[in-house]
Design a protein around this motif. Sequence first.
Motif, PDB file in Angstrom:
ATOM      1  N   GLU A 240     -12.659   3.027   4.448  1.00 39.43           N
ATOM      2  CA  GLU A 240     -12.289   4.344   3.945  1.00 39.43           C
ATOM      3  C   GLU A 240     -12.305   4.279   2.421  1.00 39.43           C
ATOM      4  N   LEU A 241     -12.896   5.265   1.798  1.00 42.45           N
ATOM      5  CA  LEU A 241     -12.905   5.383   0.341  1.00 42.45           C
ATOM      6  C   LEU A 241     -11.968   6.493  -0.064  1.00 42.45           C
TER       7      LEU A 241
ATOM      8  N   ALA B 269      -8.125  -0.263  -6.103  1.00 41.06           N
ATOM      9  CA  ALA B 269      -7.102  -0.800  -5.204  1.00 41.06           C
ATOM     10  C   ALA B 269      -7.742  -1.059  -3.849  1.00 41.06           C
ATOM     11  N   PHE B 270      -7.252  -2.076  -3.178  1.00 34.55           N
ATOM     12  CA  PHE B 270      -7.642  -2.328  -1.795  1.00 34.55           C
ATOM     13  C   PHE B 270      -6.376  -2.318  -0.955  1.00 34.55           C
ATOM     14  N   ASN B 271      -6.371  -1.464   0.049  1.00 30.65           N
ATOM     15  CA  ASN B 271      -5.212  -1.302   0.941  1.00 30.65           C
ATOM     16  C   ASN B 271      -3.920  -1.099   0.137  1.00 30.65           C
ATOM     17  N   HIS B 272      -3.988  -0.207  -0.837  1.00 35.60           N
ATOM     18  CA  HIS B 272      -2.830   0.226  -1.629  1.00 35.60           C
ATOM     19  C   HIS B 272      -2.307  -0.829  -2.601  1.00 35.60           C
TER      20      HIS B 272
ATOM     21  N   VAL C 148     -10.524   1.385   0.098  1.00 31.84           N
ATOM     22  CA  VAL C 148     -10.812   1.109  -1.310  1.00 31.84           C
ATOM     23  C   VAL C 148     -10.603   2.406  -2.070  1.00 31.84           C
ATOM     24  N   ALA C 149      -9.820   2.323  -3.152  1.00 33.89           N
ATOM     25  CA  ALA C 149      -9.511   3.511  -3.952  1.00 33.89           C
ATOM     26  C   ALA C 149      -9.982   3.310  -5.387  1.00 33.89           C
ATOM     27  N   PHE C 150     -10.462   4.404  -5.995  1.00 35.52           N
ATOM     28  CA  PHE C 150     -10.911   4.399  -7.386  1.00 35.52           C
ATOM     29  C   PHE C 150     -10.190   5.512  -8.132  1.00 35.52           C
TER      30      PHE C 150
END
Length: 85
Positions: A4-5, A58-61, A76-78
Amino acid sequence: MDIELRFFASVREALGTSNEKVALPEGVETVGAVRAHLVERGGAWAAALGPERALRMAFNHVMCGPETVIEEGGEVAFFPPVTGG
């Protein structure tokens, strides 16, 4: 591998989406490789996520660097370095 992105603040605005489920090609195994893979889409993706852009990831918060190994079903978050709210 499916992940999930998530995109926040100006990155979300530039891409016109806040999240996406994506099946990654073989060999994309780190957060940095995910970013590079998305940049290859070109256009707004290259502009928003390109290497010249200062971004937090971030990966998994959990805040992380580009060398962080990702896992099946992870997130994965940007986002830009400073967000407000």
